[in-house]
Design a protein around this motif. Structure first.
Motif, PDB file in Angstrom:
ATOM      1  N   ARG A 148       0.832  -1.186   0.000  1.00  0.00           N
ATOM      2  CA  ARG A 148       0.000   0.000   0.000  1.00  0.00           C
ATOM      3  C   ARG A 148       0.872   1.244   0.000  1.00  0.00           C
ATOM      4  N   LYS A 149       0.363   2.309  -0.519  1.00  0.00           N
ATOM      5  CA  LYS A 149       1.061   3.590  -0.533  1.00  0.00           C
ATOM      6  C   LYS A 149       0.043   4.676  -0.238  1.00  0.00           C
ATOM      7  N   ASN A 150       0.116   5.237   0.954  1.00  0.00           N
ATOM      8  CA  ASN A 150      -0.852   6.238   1.380  1.00  0.00           C
ATOM      9  C   ASN A 150      -0.315   7.643   1.161  1.00  0.00           C
ATOM     10  N   ASN A 151      -1.174   8.507   0.671  1.00  0.00           N
ATOM     11  CA  ASN A 151      -0.806   9.908   0.623  1.00  0.00           C
ATOM     12  C   ASN A 151      -0.831  10.505   2.026  1.00  0.00           C
ATOM     13  N   TYR A 152      -1.735  10.044   2.859  1.00  0.00           N
ATOM     14  CA  TYR A 152      -1.874  10.621   4.178  1.00  0.00           C
ATOM     15  C   TYR A 152      -1.977   9.553   5.266  1.00  0.00           C
ATOM     16  N   PHE A 153      -3.084   8.867   5.362  1.00  0.00           N
ATOM     17  CA  PHE A 153      -3.165   7.823   6.378  1.00  0.00           C
ATOM     18  C   PHE A 153      -4.253   6.833   6.010  1.00  0.00           C
ATOM     19  N   GLU A 154      -4.294   5.752   6.756  1.00  0.00           N
ATOM     20  CA  GLU A 154      -5.303   4.728   6.562  1.00  0.00           C
ATOM     21  C   GLU A 154      -6.002   4.468   7.889  1.00  0.00           C
ATOM     22  N   LEU A 155      -7.309   4.556   7.880  1.00  0.00           N
ATOM     23  CA  LEU A 155      -8.107   4.320   9.069  1.00  0.00           C
ATOM     24  C   LEU A 155      -8.468   2.844   9.130  1.00  0.00           C
ATOM     25  N   VAL A 156      -8.316   2.236  10.304  1.00  0.00           N
ATOM     26  CA  VAL A 156      -8.568   0.811  10.485  1.00  0.00           C
ATOM     27  C   VAL A 156      -9.679   0.613  11.500  1.00  0.00           C
ATOM     28  N   TYR A 157     -10.664  -0.193  11.132  1.00  0.00           N
ATOM     29  CA  TYR A 157     -11.789  -0.516  12.016  1.00  0.00           C
ATOM     30  C   TYR A 157     -11.827  -2.033  12.162  1.00  0.00           C
ATOM     31  N   ILE A 158     -11.738  -2.516  13.403  1.00  0.00           N
ATOM     32  CA  ILE A 158     -11.736  -3.953  13.674  1.00  0.00           C
ATOM     33  C   ILE A 158     -13.187  -4.446  13.697  1.00  0.00           C
ATOM     34  N   LEU A 159     -13.578  -5.215  12.692  1.00  0.00           N
ATOM     35  CA  LEU A 159     -14.952  -5.711  12.604  1.00  0.00           C
ATOM     36  C   LEU A 159     -15.168  -6.891  13.548  1.00  0.00           C
ATOM     37  N   ASN A 160     -14.181  -7.741  13.656  1.00  0.00           N
ATOM     38  CA  ASN A 160     -14.198  -8.808  14.660  1.00  0.00           C
ATOM     39  C   ASN A 160     -12.796  -9.368  14.790  1.00  0.00           C
ATOM     40  N   GLY A 161     -12.560 -10.121  15.870  1.00  0.00           N
ATOM     41  CA  GLY A 161     -11.243 -10.696  16.098  1.00  0.00           C
ATOM     42  C   GLY A 161     -10.582 -10.133  17.336  1.00  0.00           C
ATOM     43  N   LYS A 162      -9.357 -10.599  17.577  1.00  0.00           N
ATOM     44  CA  LYS A 162      -8.642 -10.227  18.789  1.00  0.00           C
ATOM     45  C   LYS A 162      -7.153 -10.418  18.572  1.00  0.00           C
ATOM     46  N   GLY A 163      -6.350  -9.541  19.185  1.00  0.00           N
ATOM     47  CA  GLY A 163      -4.908  -9.676  19.078  1.00  0.00           C
ATOM     48  C   GLY A 163      -4.206  -8.439  19.585  1.00  0.00           C
ATOM     49  N   PHE A 164      -3.037  -8.163  18.991  1.00  0.00           N
ATOM     50  CA  PHE A 164      -2.234  -7.015  19.422  1.00  0.00           C
ATOM     51  C   PHE A 164      -1.757  -6.226  18.207  1.00  0.00           C
ATOM     52  N   HIS A 165      -1.747  -4.910  18.362  1.00  0.00           N
ATOM     53  CA  HIS A 165      -1.203  -4.018  17.357  1.00  0.00           C
ATOM     54  C   HIS A 165       0.208  -3.661  17.807  1.00  0.00           C
ATOM     55  N   ARG A 166       1.217  -4.007  16.988  1.00  0.00           N
ATOM     56  CA  ARG A 166       2.613  -3.832  17.386  1.00  0.00           C
ATOM     57  C   ARG A 166       3.275  -2.770  16.520  1.00  0.00           C
ATOM     58  N   VAL A 167       3.865  -1.774  17.179  1.00  0.00           N
ATOM     59  CA  VAL A 167       4.669  -0.754  16.510  1.00  0.00           C
ATOM     60  C   VAL A 167       5.900  -0.488  17.367  1.00  0.00           C
ATOM     61  N   ASN A 168       7.081  -0.560  16.724  1.00  0.00           N
ATOM     62  CA  ASN A 168       8.342  -0.316  17.435  1.00  0.00           C
ATOM     63  C   ASN A 168       8.463  -1.193  18.688  1.00  0.00           C
ATOM     64  N   ASP A 169       8.114  -2.476  18.522  1.00  0.00           N
ATOM     65  CA  ASP A 169       8.261  -3.484  19.584  1.00  0.00           C
ATOM     66  C   ASP A 169       7.360  -3.235  20.789  1.00  0.00           C
ATOM     67  N   THR A 170       6.354  -2.410  20.634  1.00  0.00           N
ATOM     68  CA  THR A 170       5.383  -2.183  21.704  1.00  0.00           C
ATOM     69  C   THR A 170       4.034  -2.720  21.259  1.00  0.00           C
ATOM     70  N   ASP A 171       3.400  -3.534  22.100  1.00  0.00           N
ATOM     71  CA  ASP A 171       2.127  -4.168  21.755  1.00  0.00           C
ATOM     72  C   ASP A 171       0.969  -3.479  22.469  1.00  0.00           C
ATOM     73  N   TYR A 172      -0.124  -3.290  21.695  1.00  0.00           N
ATOM     74  CA  TYR A 172      -1.366  -2.745  22.242  1.00  0.00           C
ATOM     75  C   TYR A 172      -2.495  -3.695  21.861  1.00  0.00           C
ATOM     76  N   ALA A 173      -3.269  -4.109  22.852  1.00  0.00           N
ATOM     77  CA  ALA A 173      -4.351  -5.052  22.581  1.00  0.00           C
ATOM     78  C   ALA A 173      -5.415  -4.422  21.694  1.00  0.00           C
ATOM     79  N   TYR A 174      -5.983  -5.225  20.805  1.00  0.00           N
ATOM     80  CA  TYR A 174      -7.126  -4.777  20.018  1.00  0.00           C
ATOM     81  C   TYR A 174      -8.211  -5.843  20.093  1.00  0.00           C
ATOM     82  N   GLU A 175      -9.451  -5.439  19.866  1.00  0.00           N
ATOM     83  CA  GLU A 175     -10.591  -6.345  19.827  1.00  0.00           C
ATOM     84  C   GLU A 175     -11.660  -5.733  18.943  1.00  0.00           C
TER      85      GLU A 175
END
Length: 280
Positions: free
Chosen positions: A23-50
């Motif tokens: 993907r190549k974004n000019n600005y940003f991409e919005l993400v909406y979790i419709l279902n599921g569970k896990g972690f969002h990892r950036v720079n070795d830091t994890d944040y739970a998502y659901e």
């Protein structure tokens, strides 16, 4: 990917295991979790998502989702032309370009929930559910409806980021809050940011304006404007491929050298250094 309109695209995918997306974004991409569970990892830091989680997908290469339960994602990708006047449209979206600049310059671009305020999160979820409905409908009017809903989506995101930036700080003067919002959303319009124009708009004496601003914000008006523009420039260097000269001129700097000098004075790094860090 299903392209719904020239100015944005929507993609719905389901993963058992995260796959890097081309993907190549000019600005940003919005993400909406419709279902599921896990972690969002950036720079070795994890944040739970659901389910019902809402994020901005960062441009960092060290980004991924750690999927614990199969996850269905709704991705909304914005492109620059979304915020330019469209001669074939009944609505001029150029004013909303300022909202995007505000988001770029003030959002931390880290992992974790985009919206902290519970009421704003509920409101944003309602809007995204309408987008999802229209996406599934694929009616002749769906793209137009989605485009209009995205205007409201950006407004809710801006409001939440503004409240977060204030860090719980409250202002006794409601007029000053309106003034800050007006400045934030017109940061690229020098005519509307002149002391003369703002004084007239908010019924403040022109000779008293600078003192009024400093008394309420604890910093000079011109310093506030400069830092706001530099935050946008920093974000554009990180998350877009725009030429540095173009960024400088768009933000009202004389040229790229002028912008680099101001950036180094305030952040200790020039534009090329900031951009190079994101590419490593």
């Amino acid at each position: 990917m299903d392209v719904m309109h020239d100015t944005f695209s929507i993609e719905i995918v389901e993963y058992d295991e995260w796959k890097n997306r081309n993907r190549k974004n000019n600005y940003f991409e919005l993400v909406y979790i419709l279902n599921g569970k896990g972690f969002h990892r950036v720079n070795d830091t994890d944040y739970a998502y659901e389910k019902s989680g809402i994020f901005l997908l960062p441009a960092a290469k060290c980004h991924q989702y750690i999927i614990e339960k199969p996850t269905r994602f709704l991705f909304i990708r914005f492109v620059g032309s979304y915020f330019l006047p469209d001669s074939n449209s009944y609505i001029d979206y150029s004013n909303w370009f300022s909202r995007l600049n505000f988001i770029m310059g003030n959002h931390h671009h880290l992992a974790g929930e985009l919206i902290n305020h519970p009421d704003d999160k509920k409101q944003l979820k309602r809007l995204l559910d309408v987008i999802l409905y229209e996406y599934n409908q694929k009616d002749i009017c769906s793209a137009f409806i989605i485009q209009n809903i995205l205007v409201s989506v950006l407004a809710v995101i801006c409001r939440n980021i503004q409240h977060r930036n204030w860090g719980g700080r409250t202002f006794n003067d409601d007029k000053f809050v309106d003034l800050l919002n007006f400045i934030s959303f017109n940061i690229l319009d020098p005519q509307k940011l002149s002391v003369k124009y703002l004084s007239q708009q908010f019924h403040i004496s022109e000779t008293y304006f600078s003192e009024y601003f400093k008394r309420n914000s604890s910093e000079r008006f011109q310093d506030y404007l400069l830092k706001s523009k530099l935050r946008i420039a920093q974000s554009r260097a990180k998350f877009t491929d725009l030429p540095i000269q173009e960024i400088a001129l768009d933000l009202g700097f004389t040229d790229s050298s002028h912008l680099n000098r101001m950036m180094k004075n305030h952040f200790g790094k020039g534009m090329r250094e900031i951009r190079k860090e994101m590419q490593e």
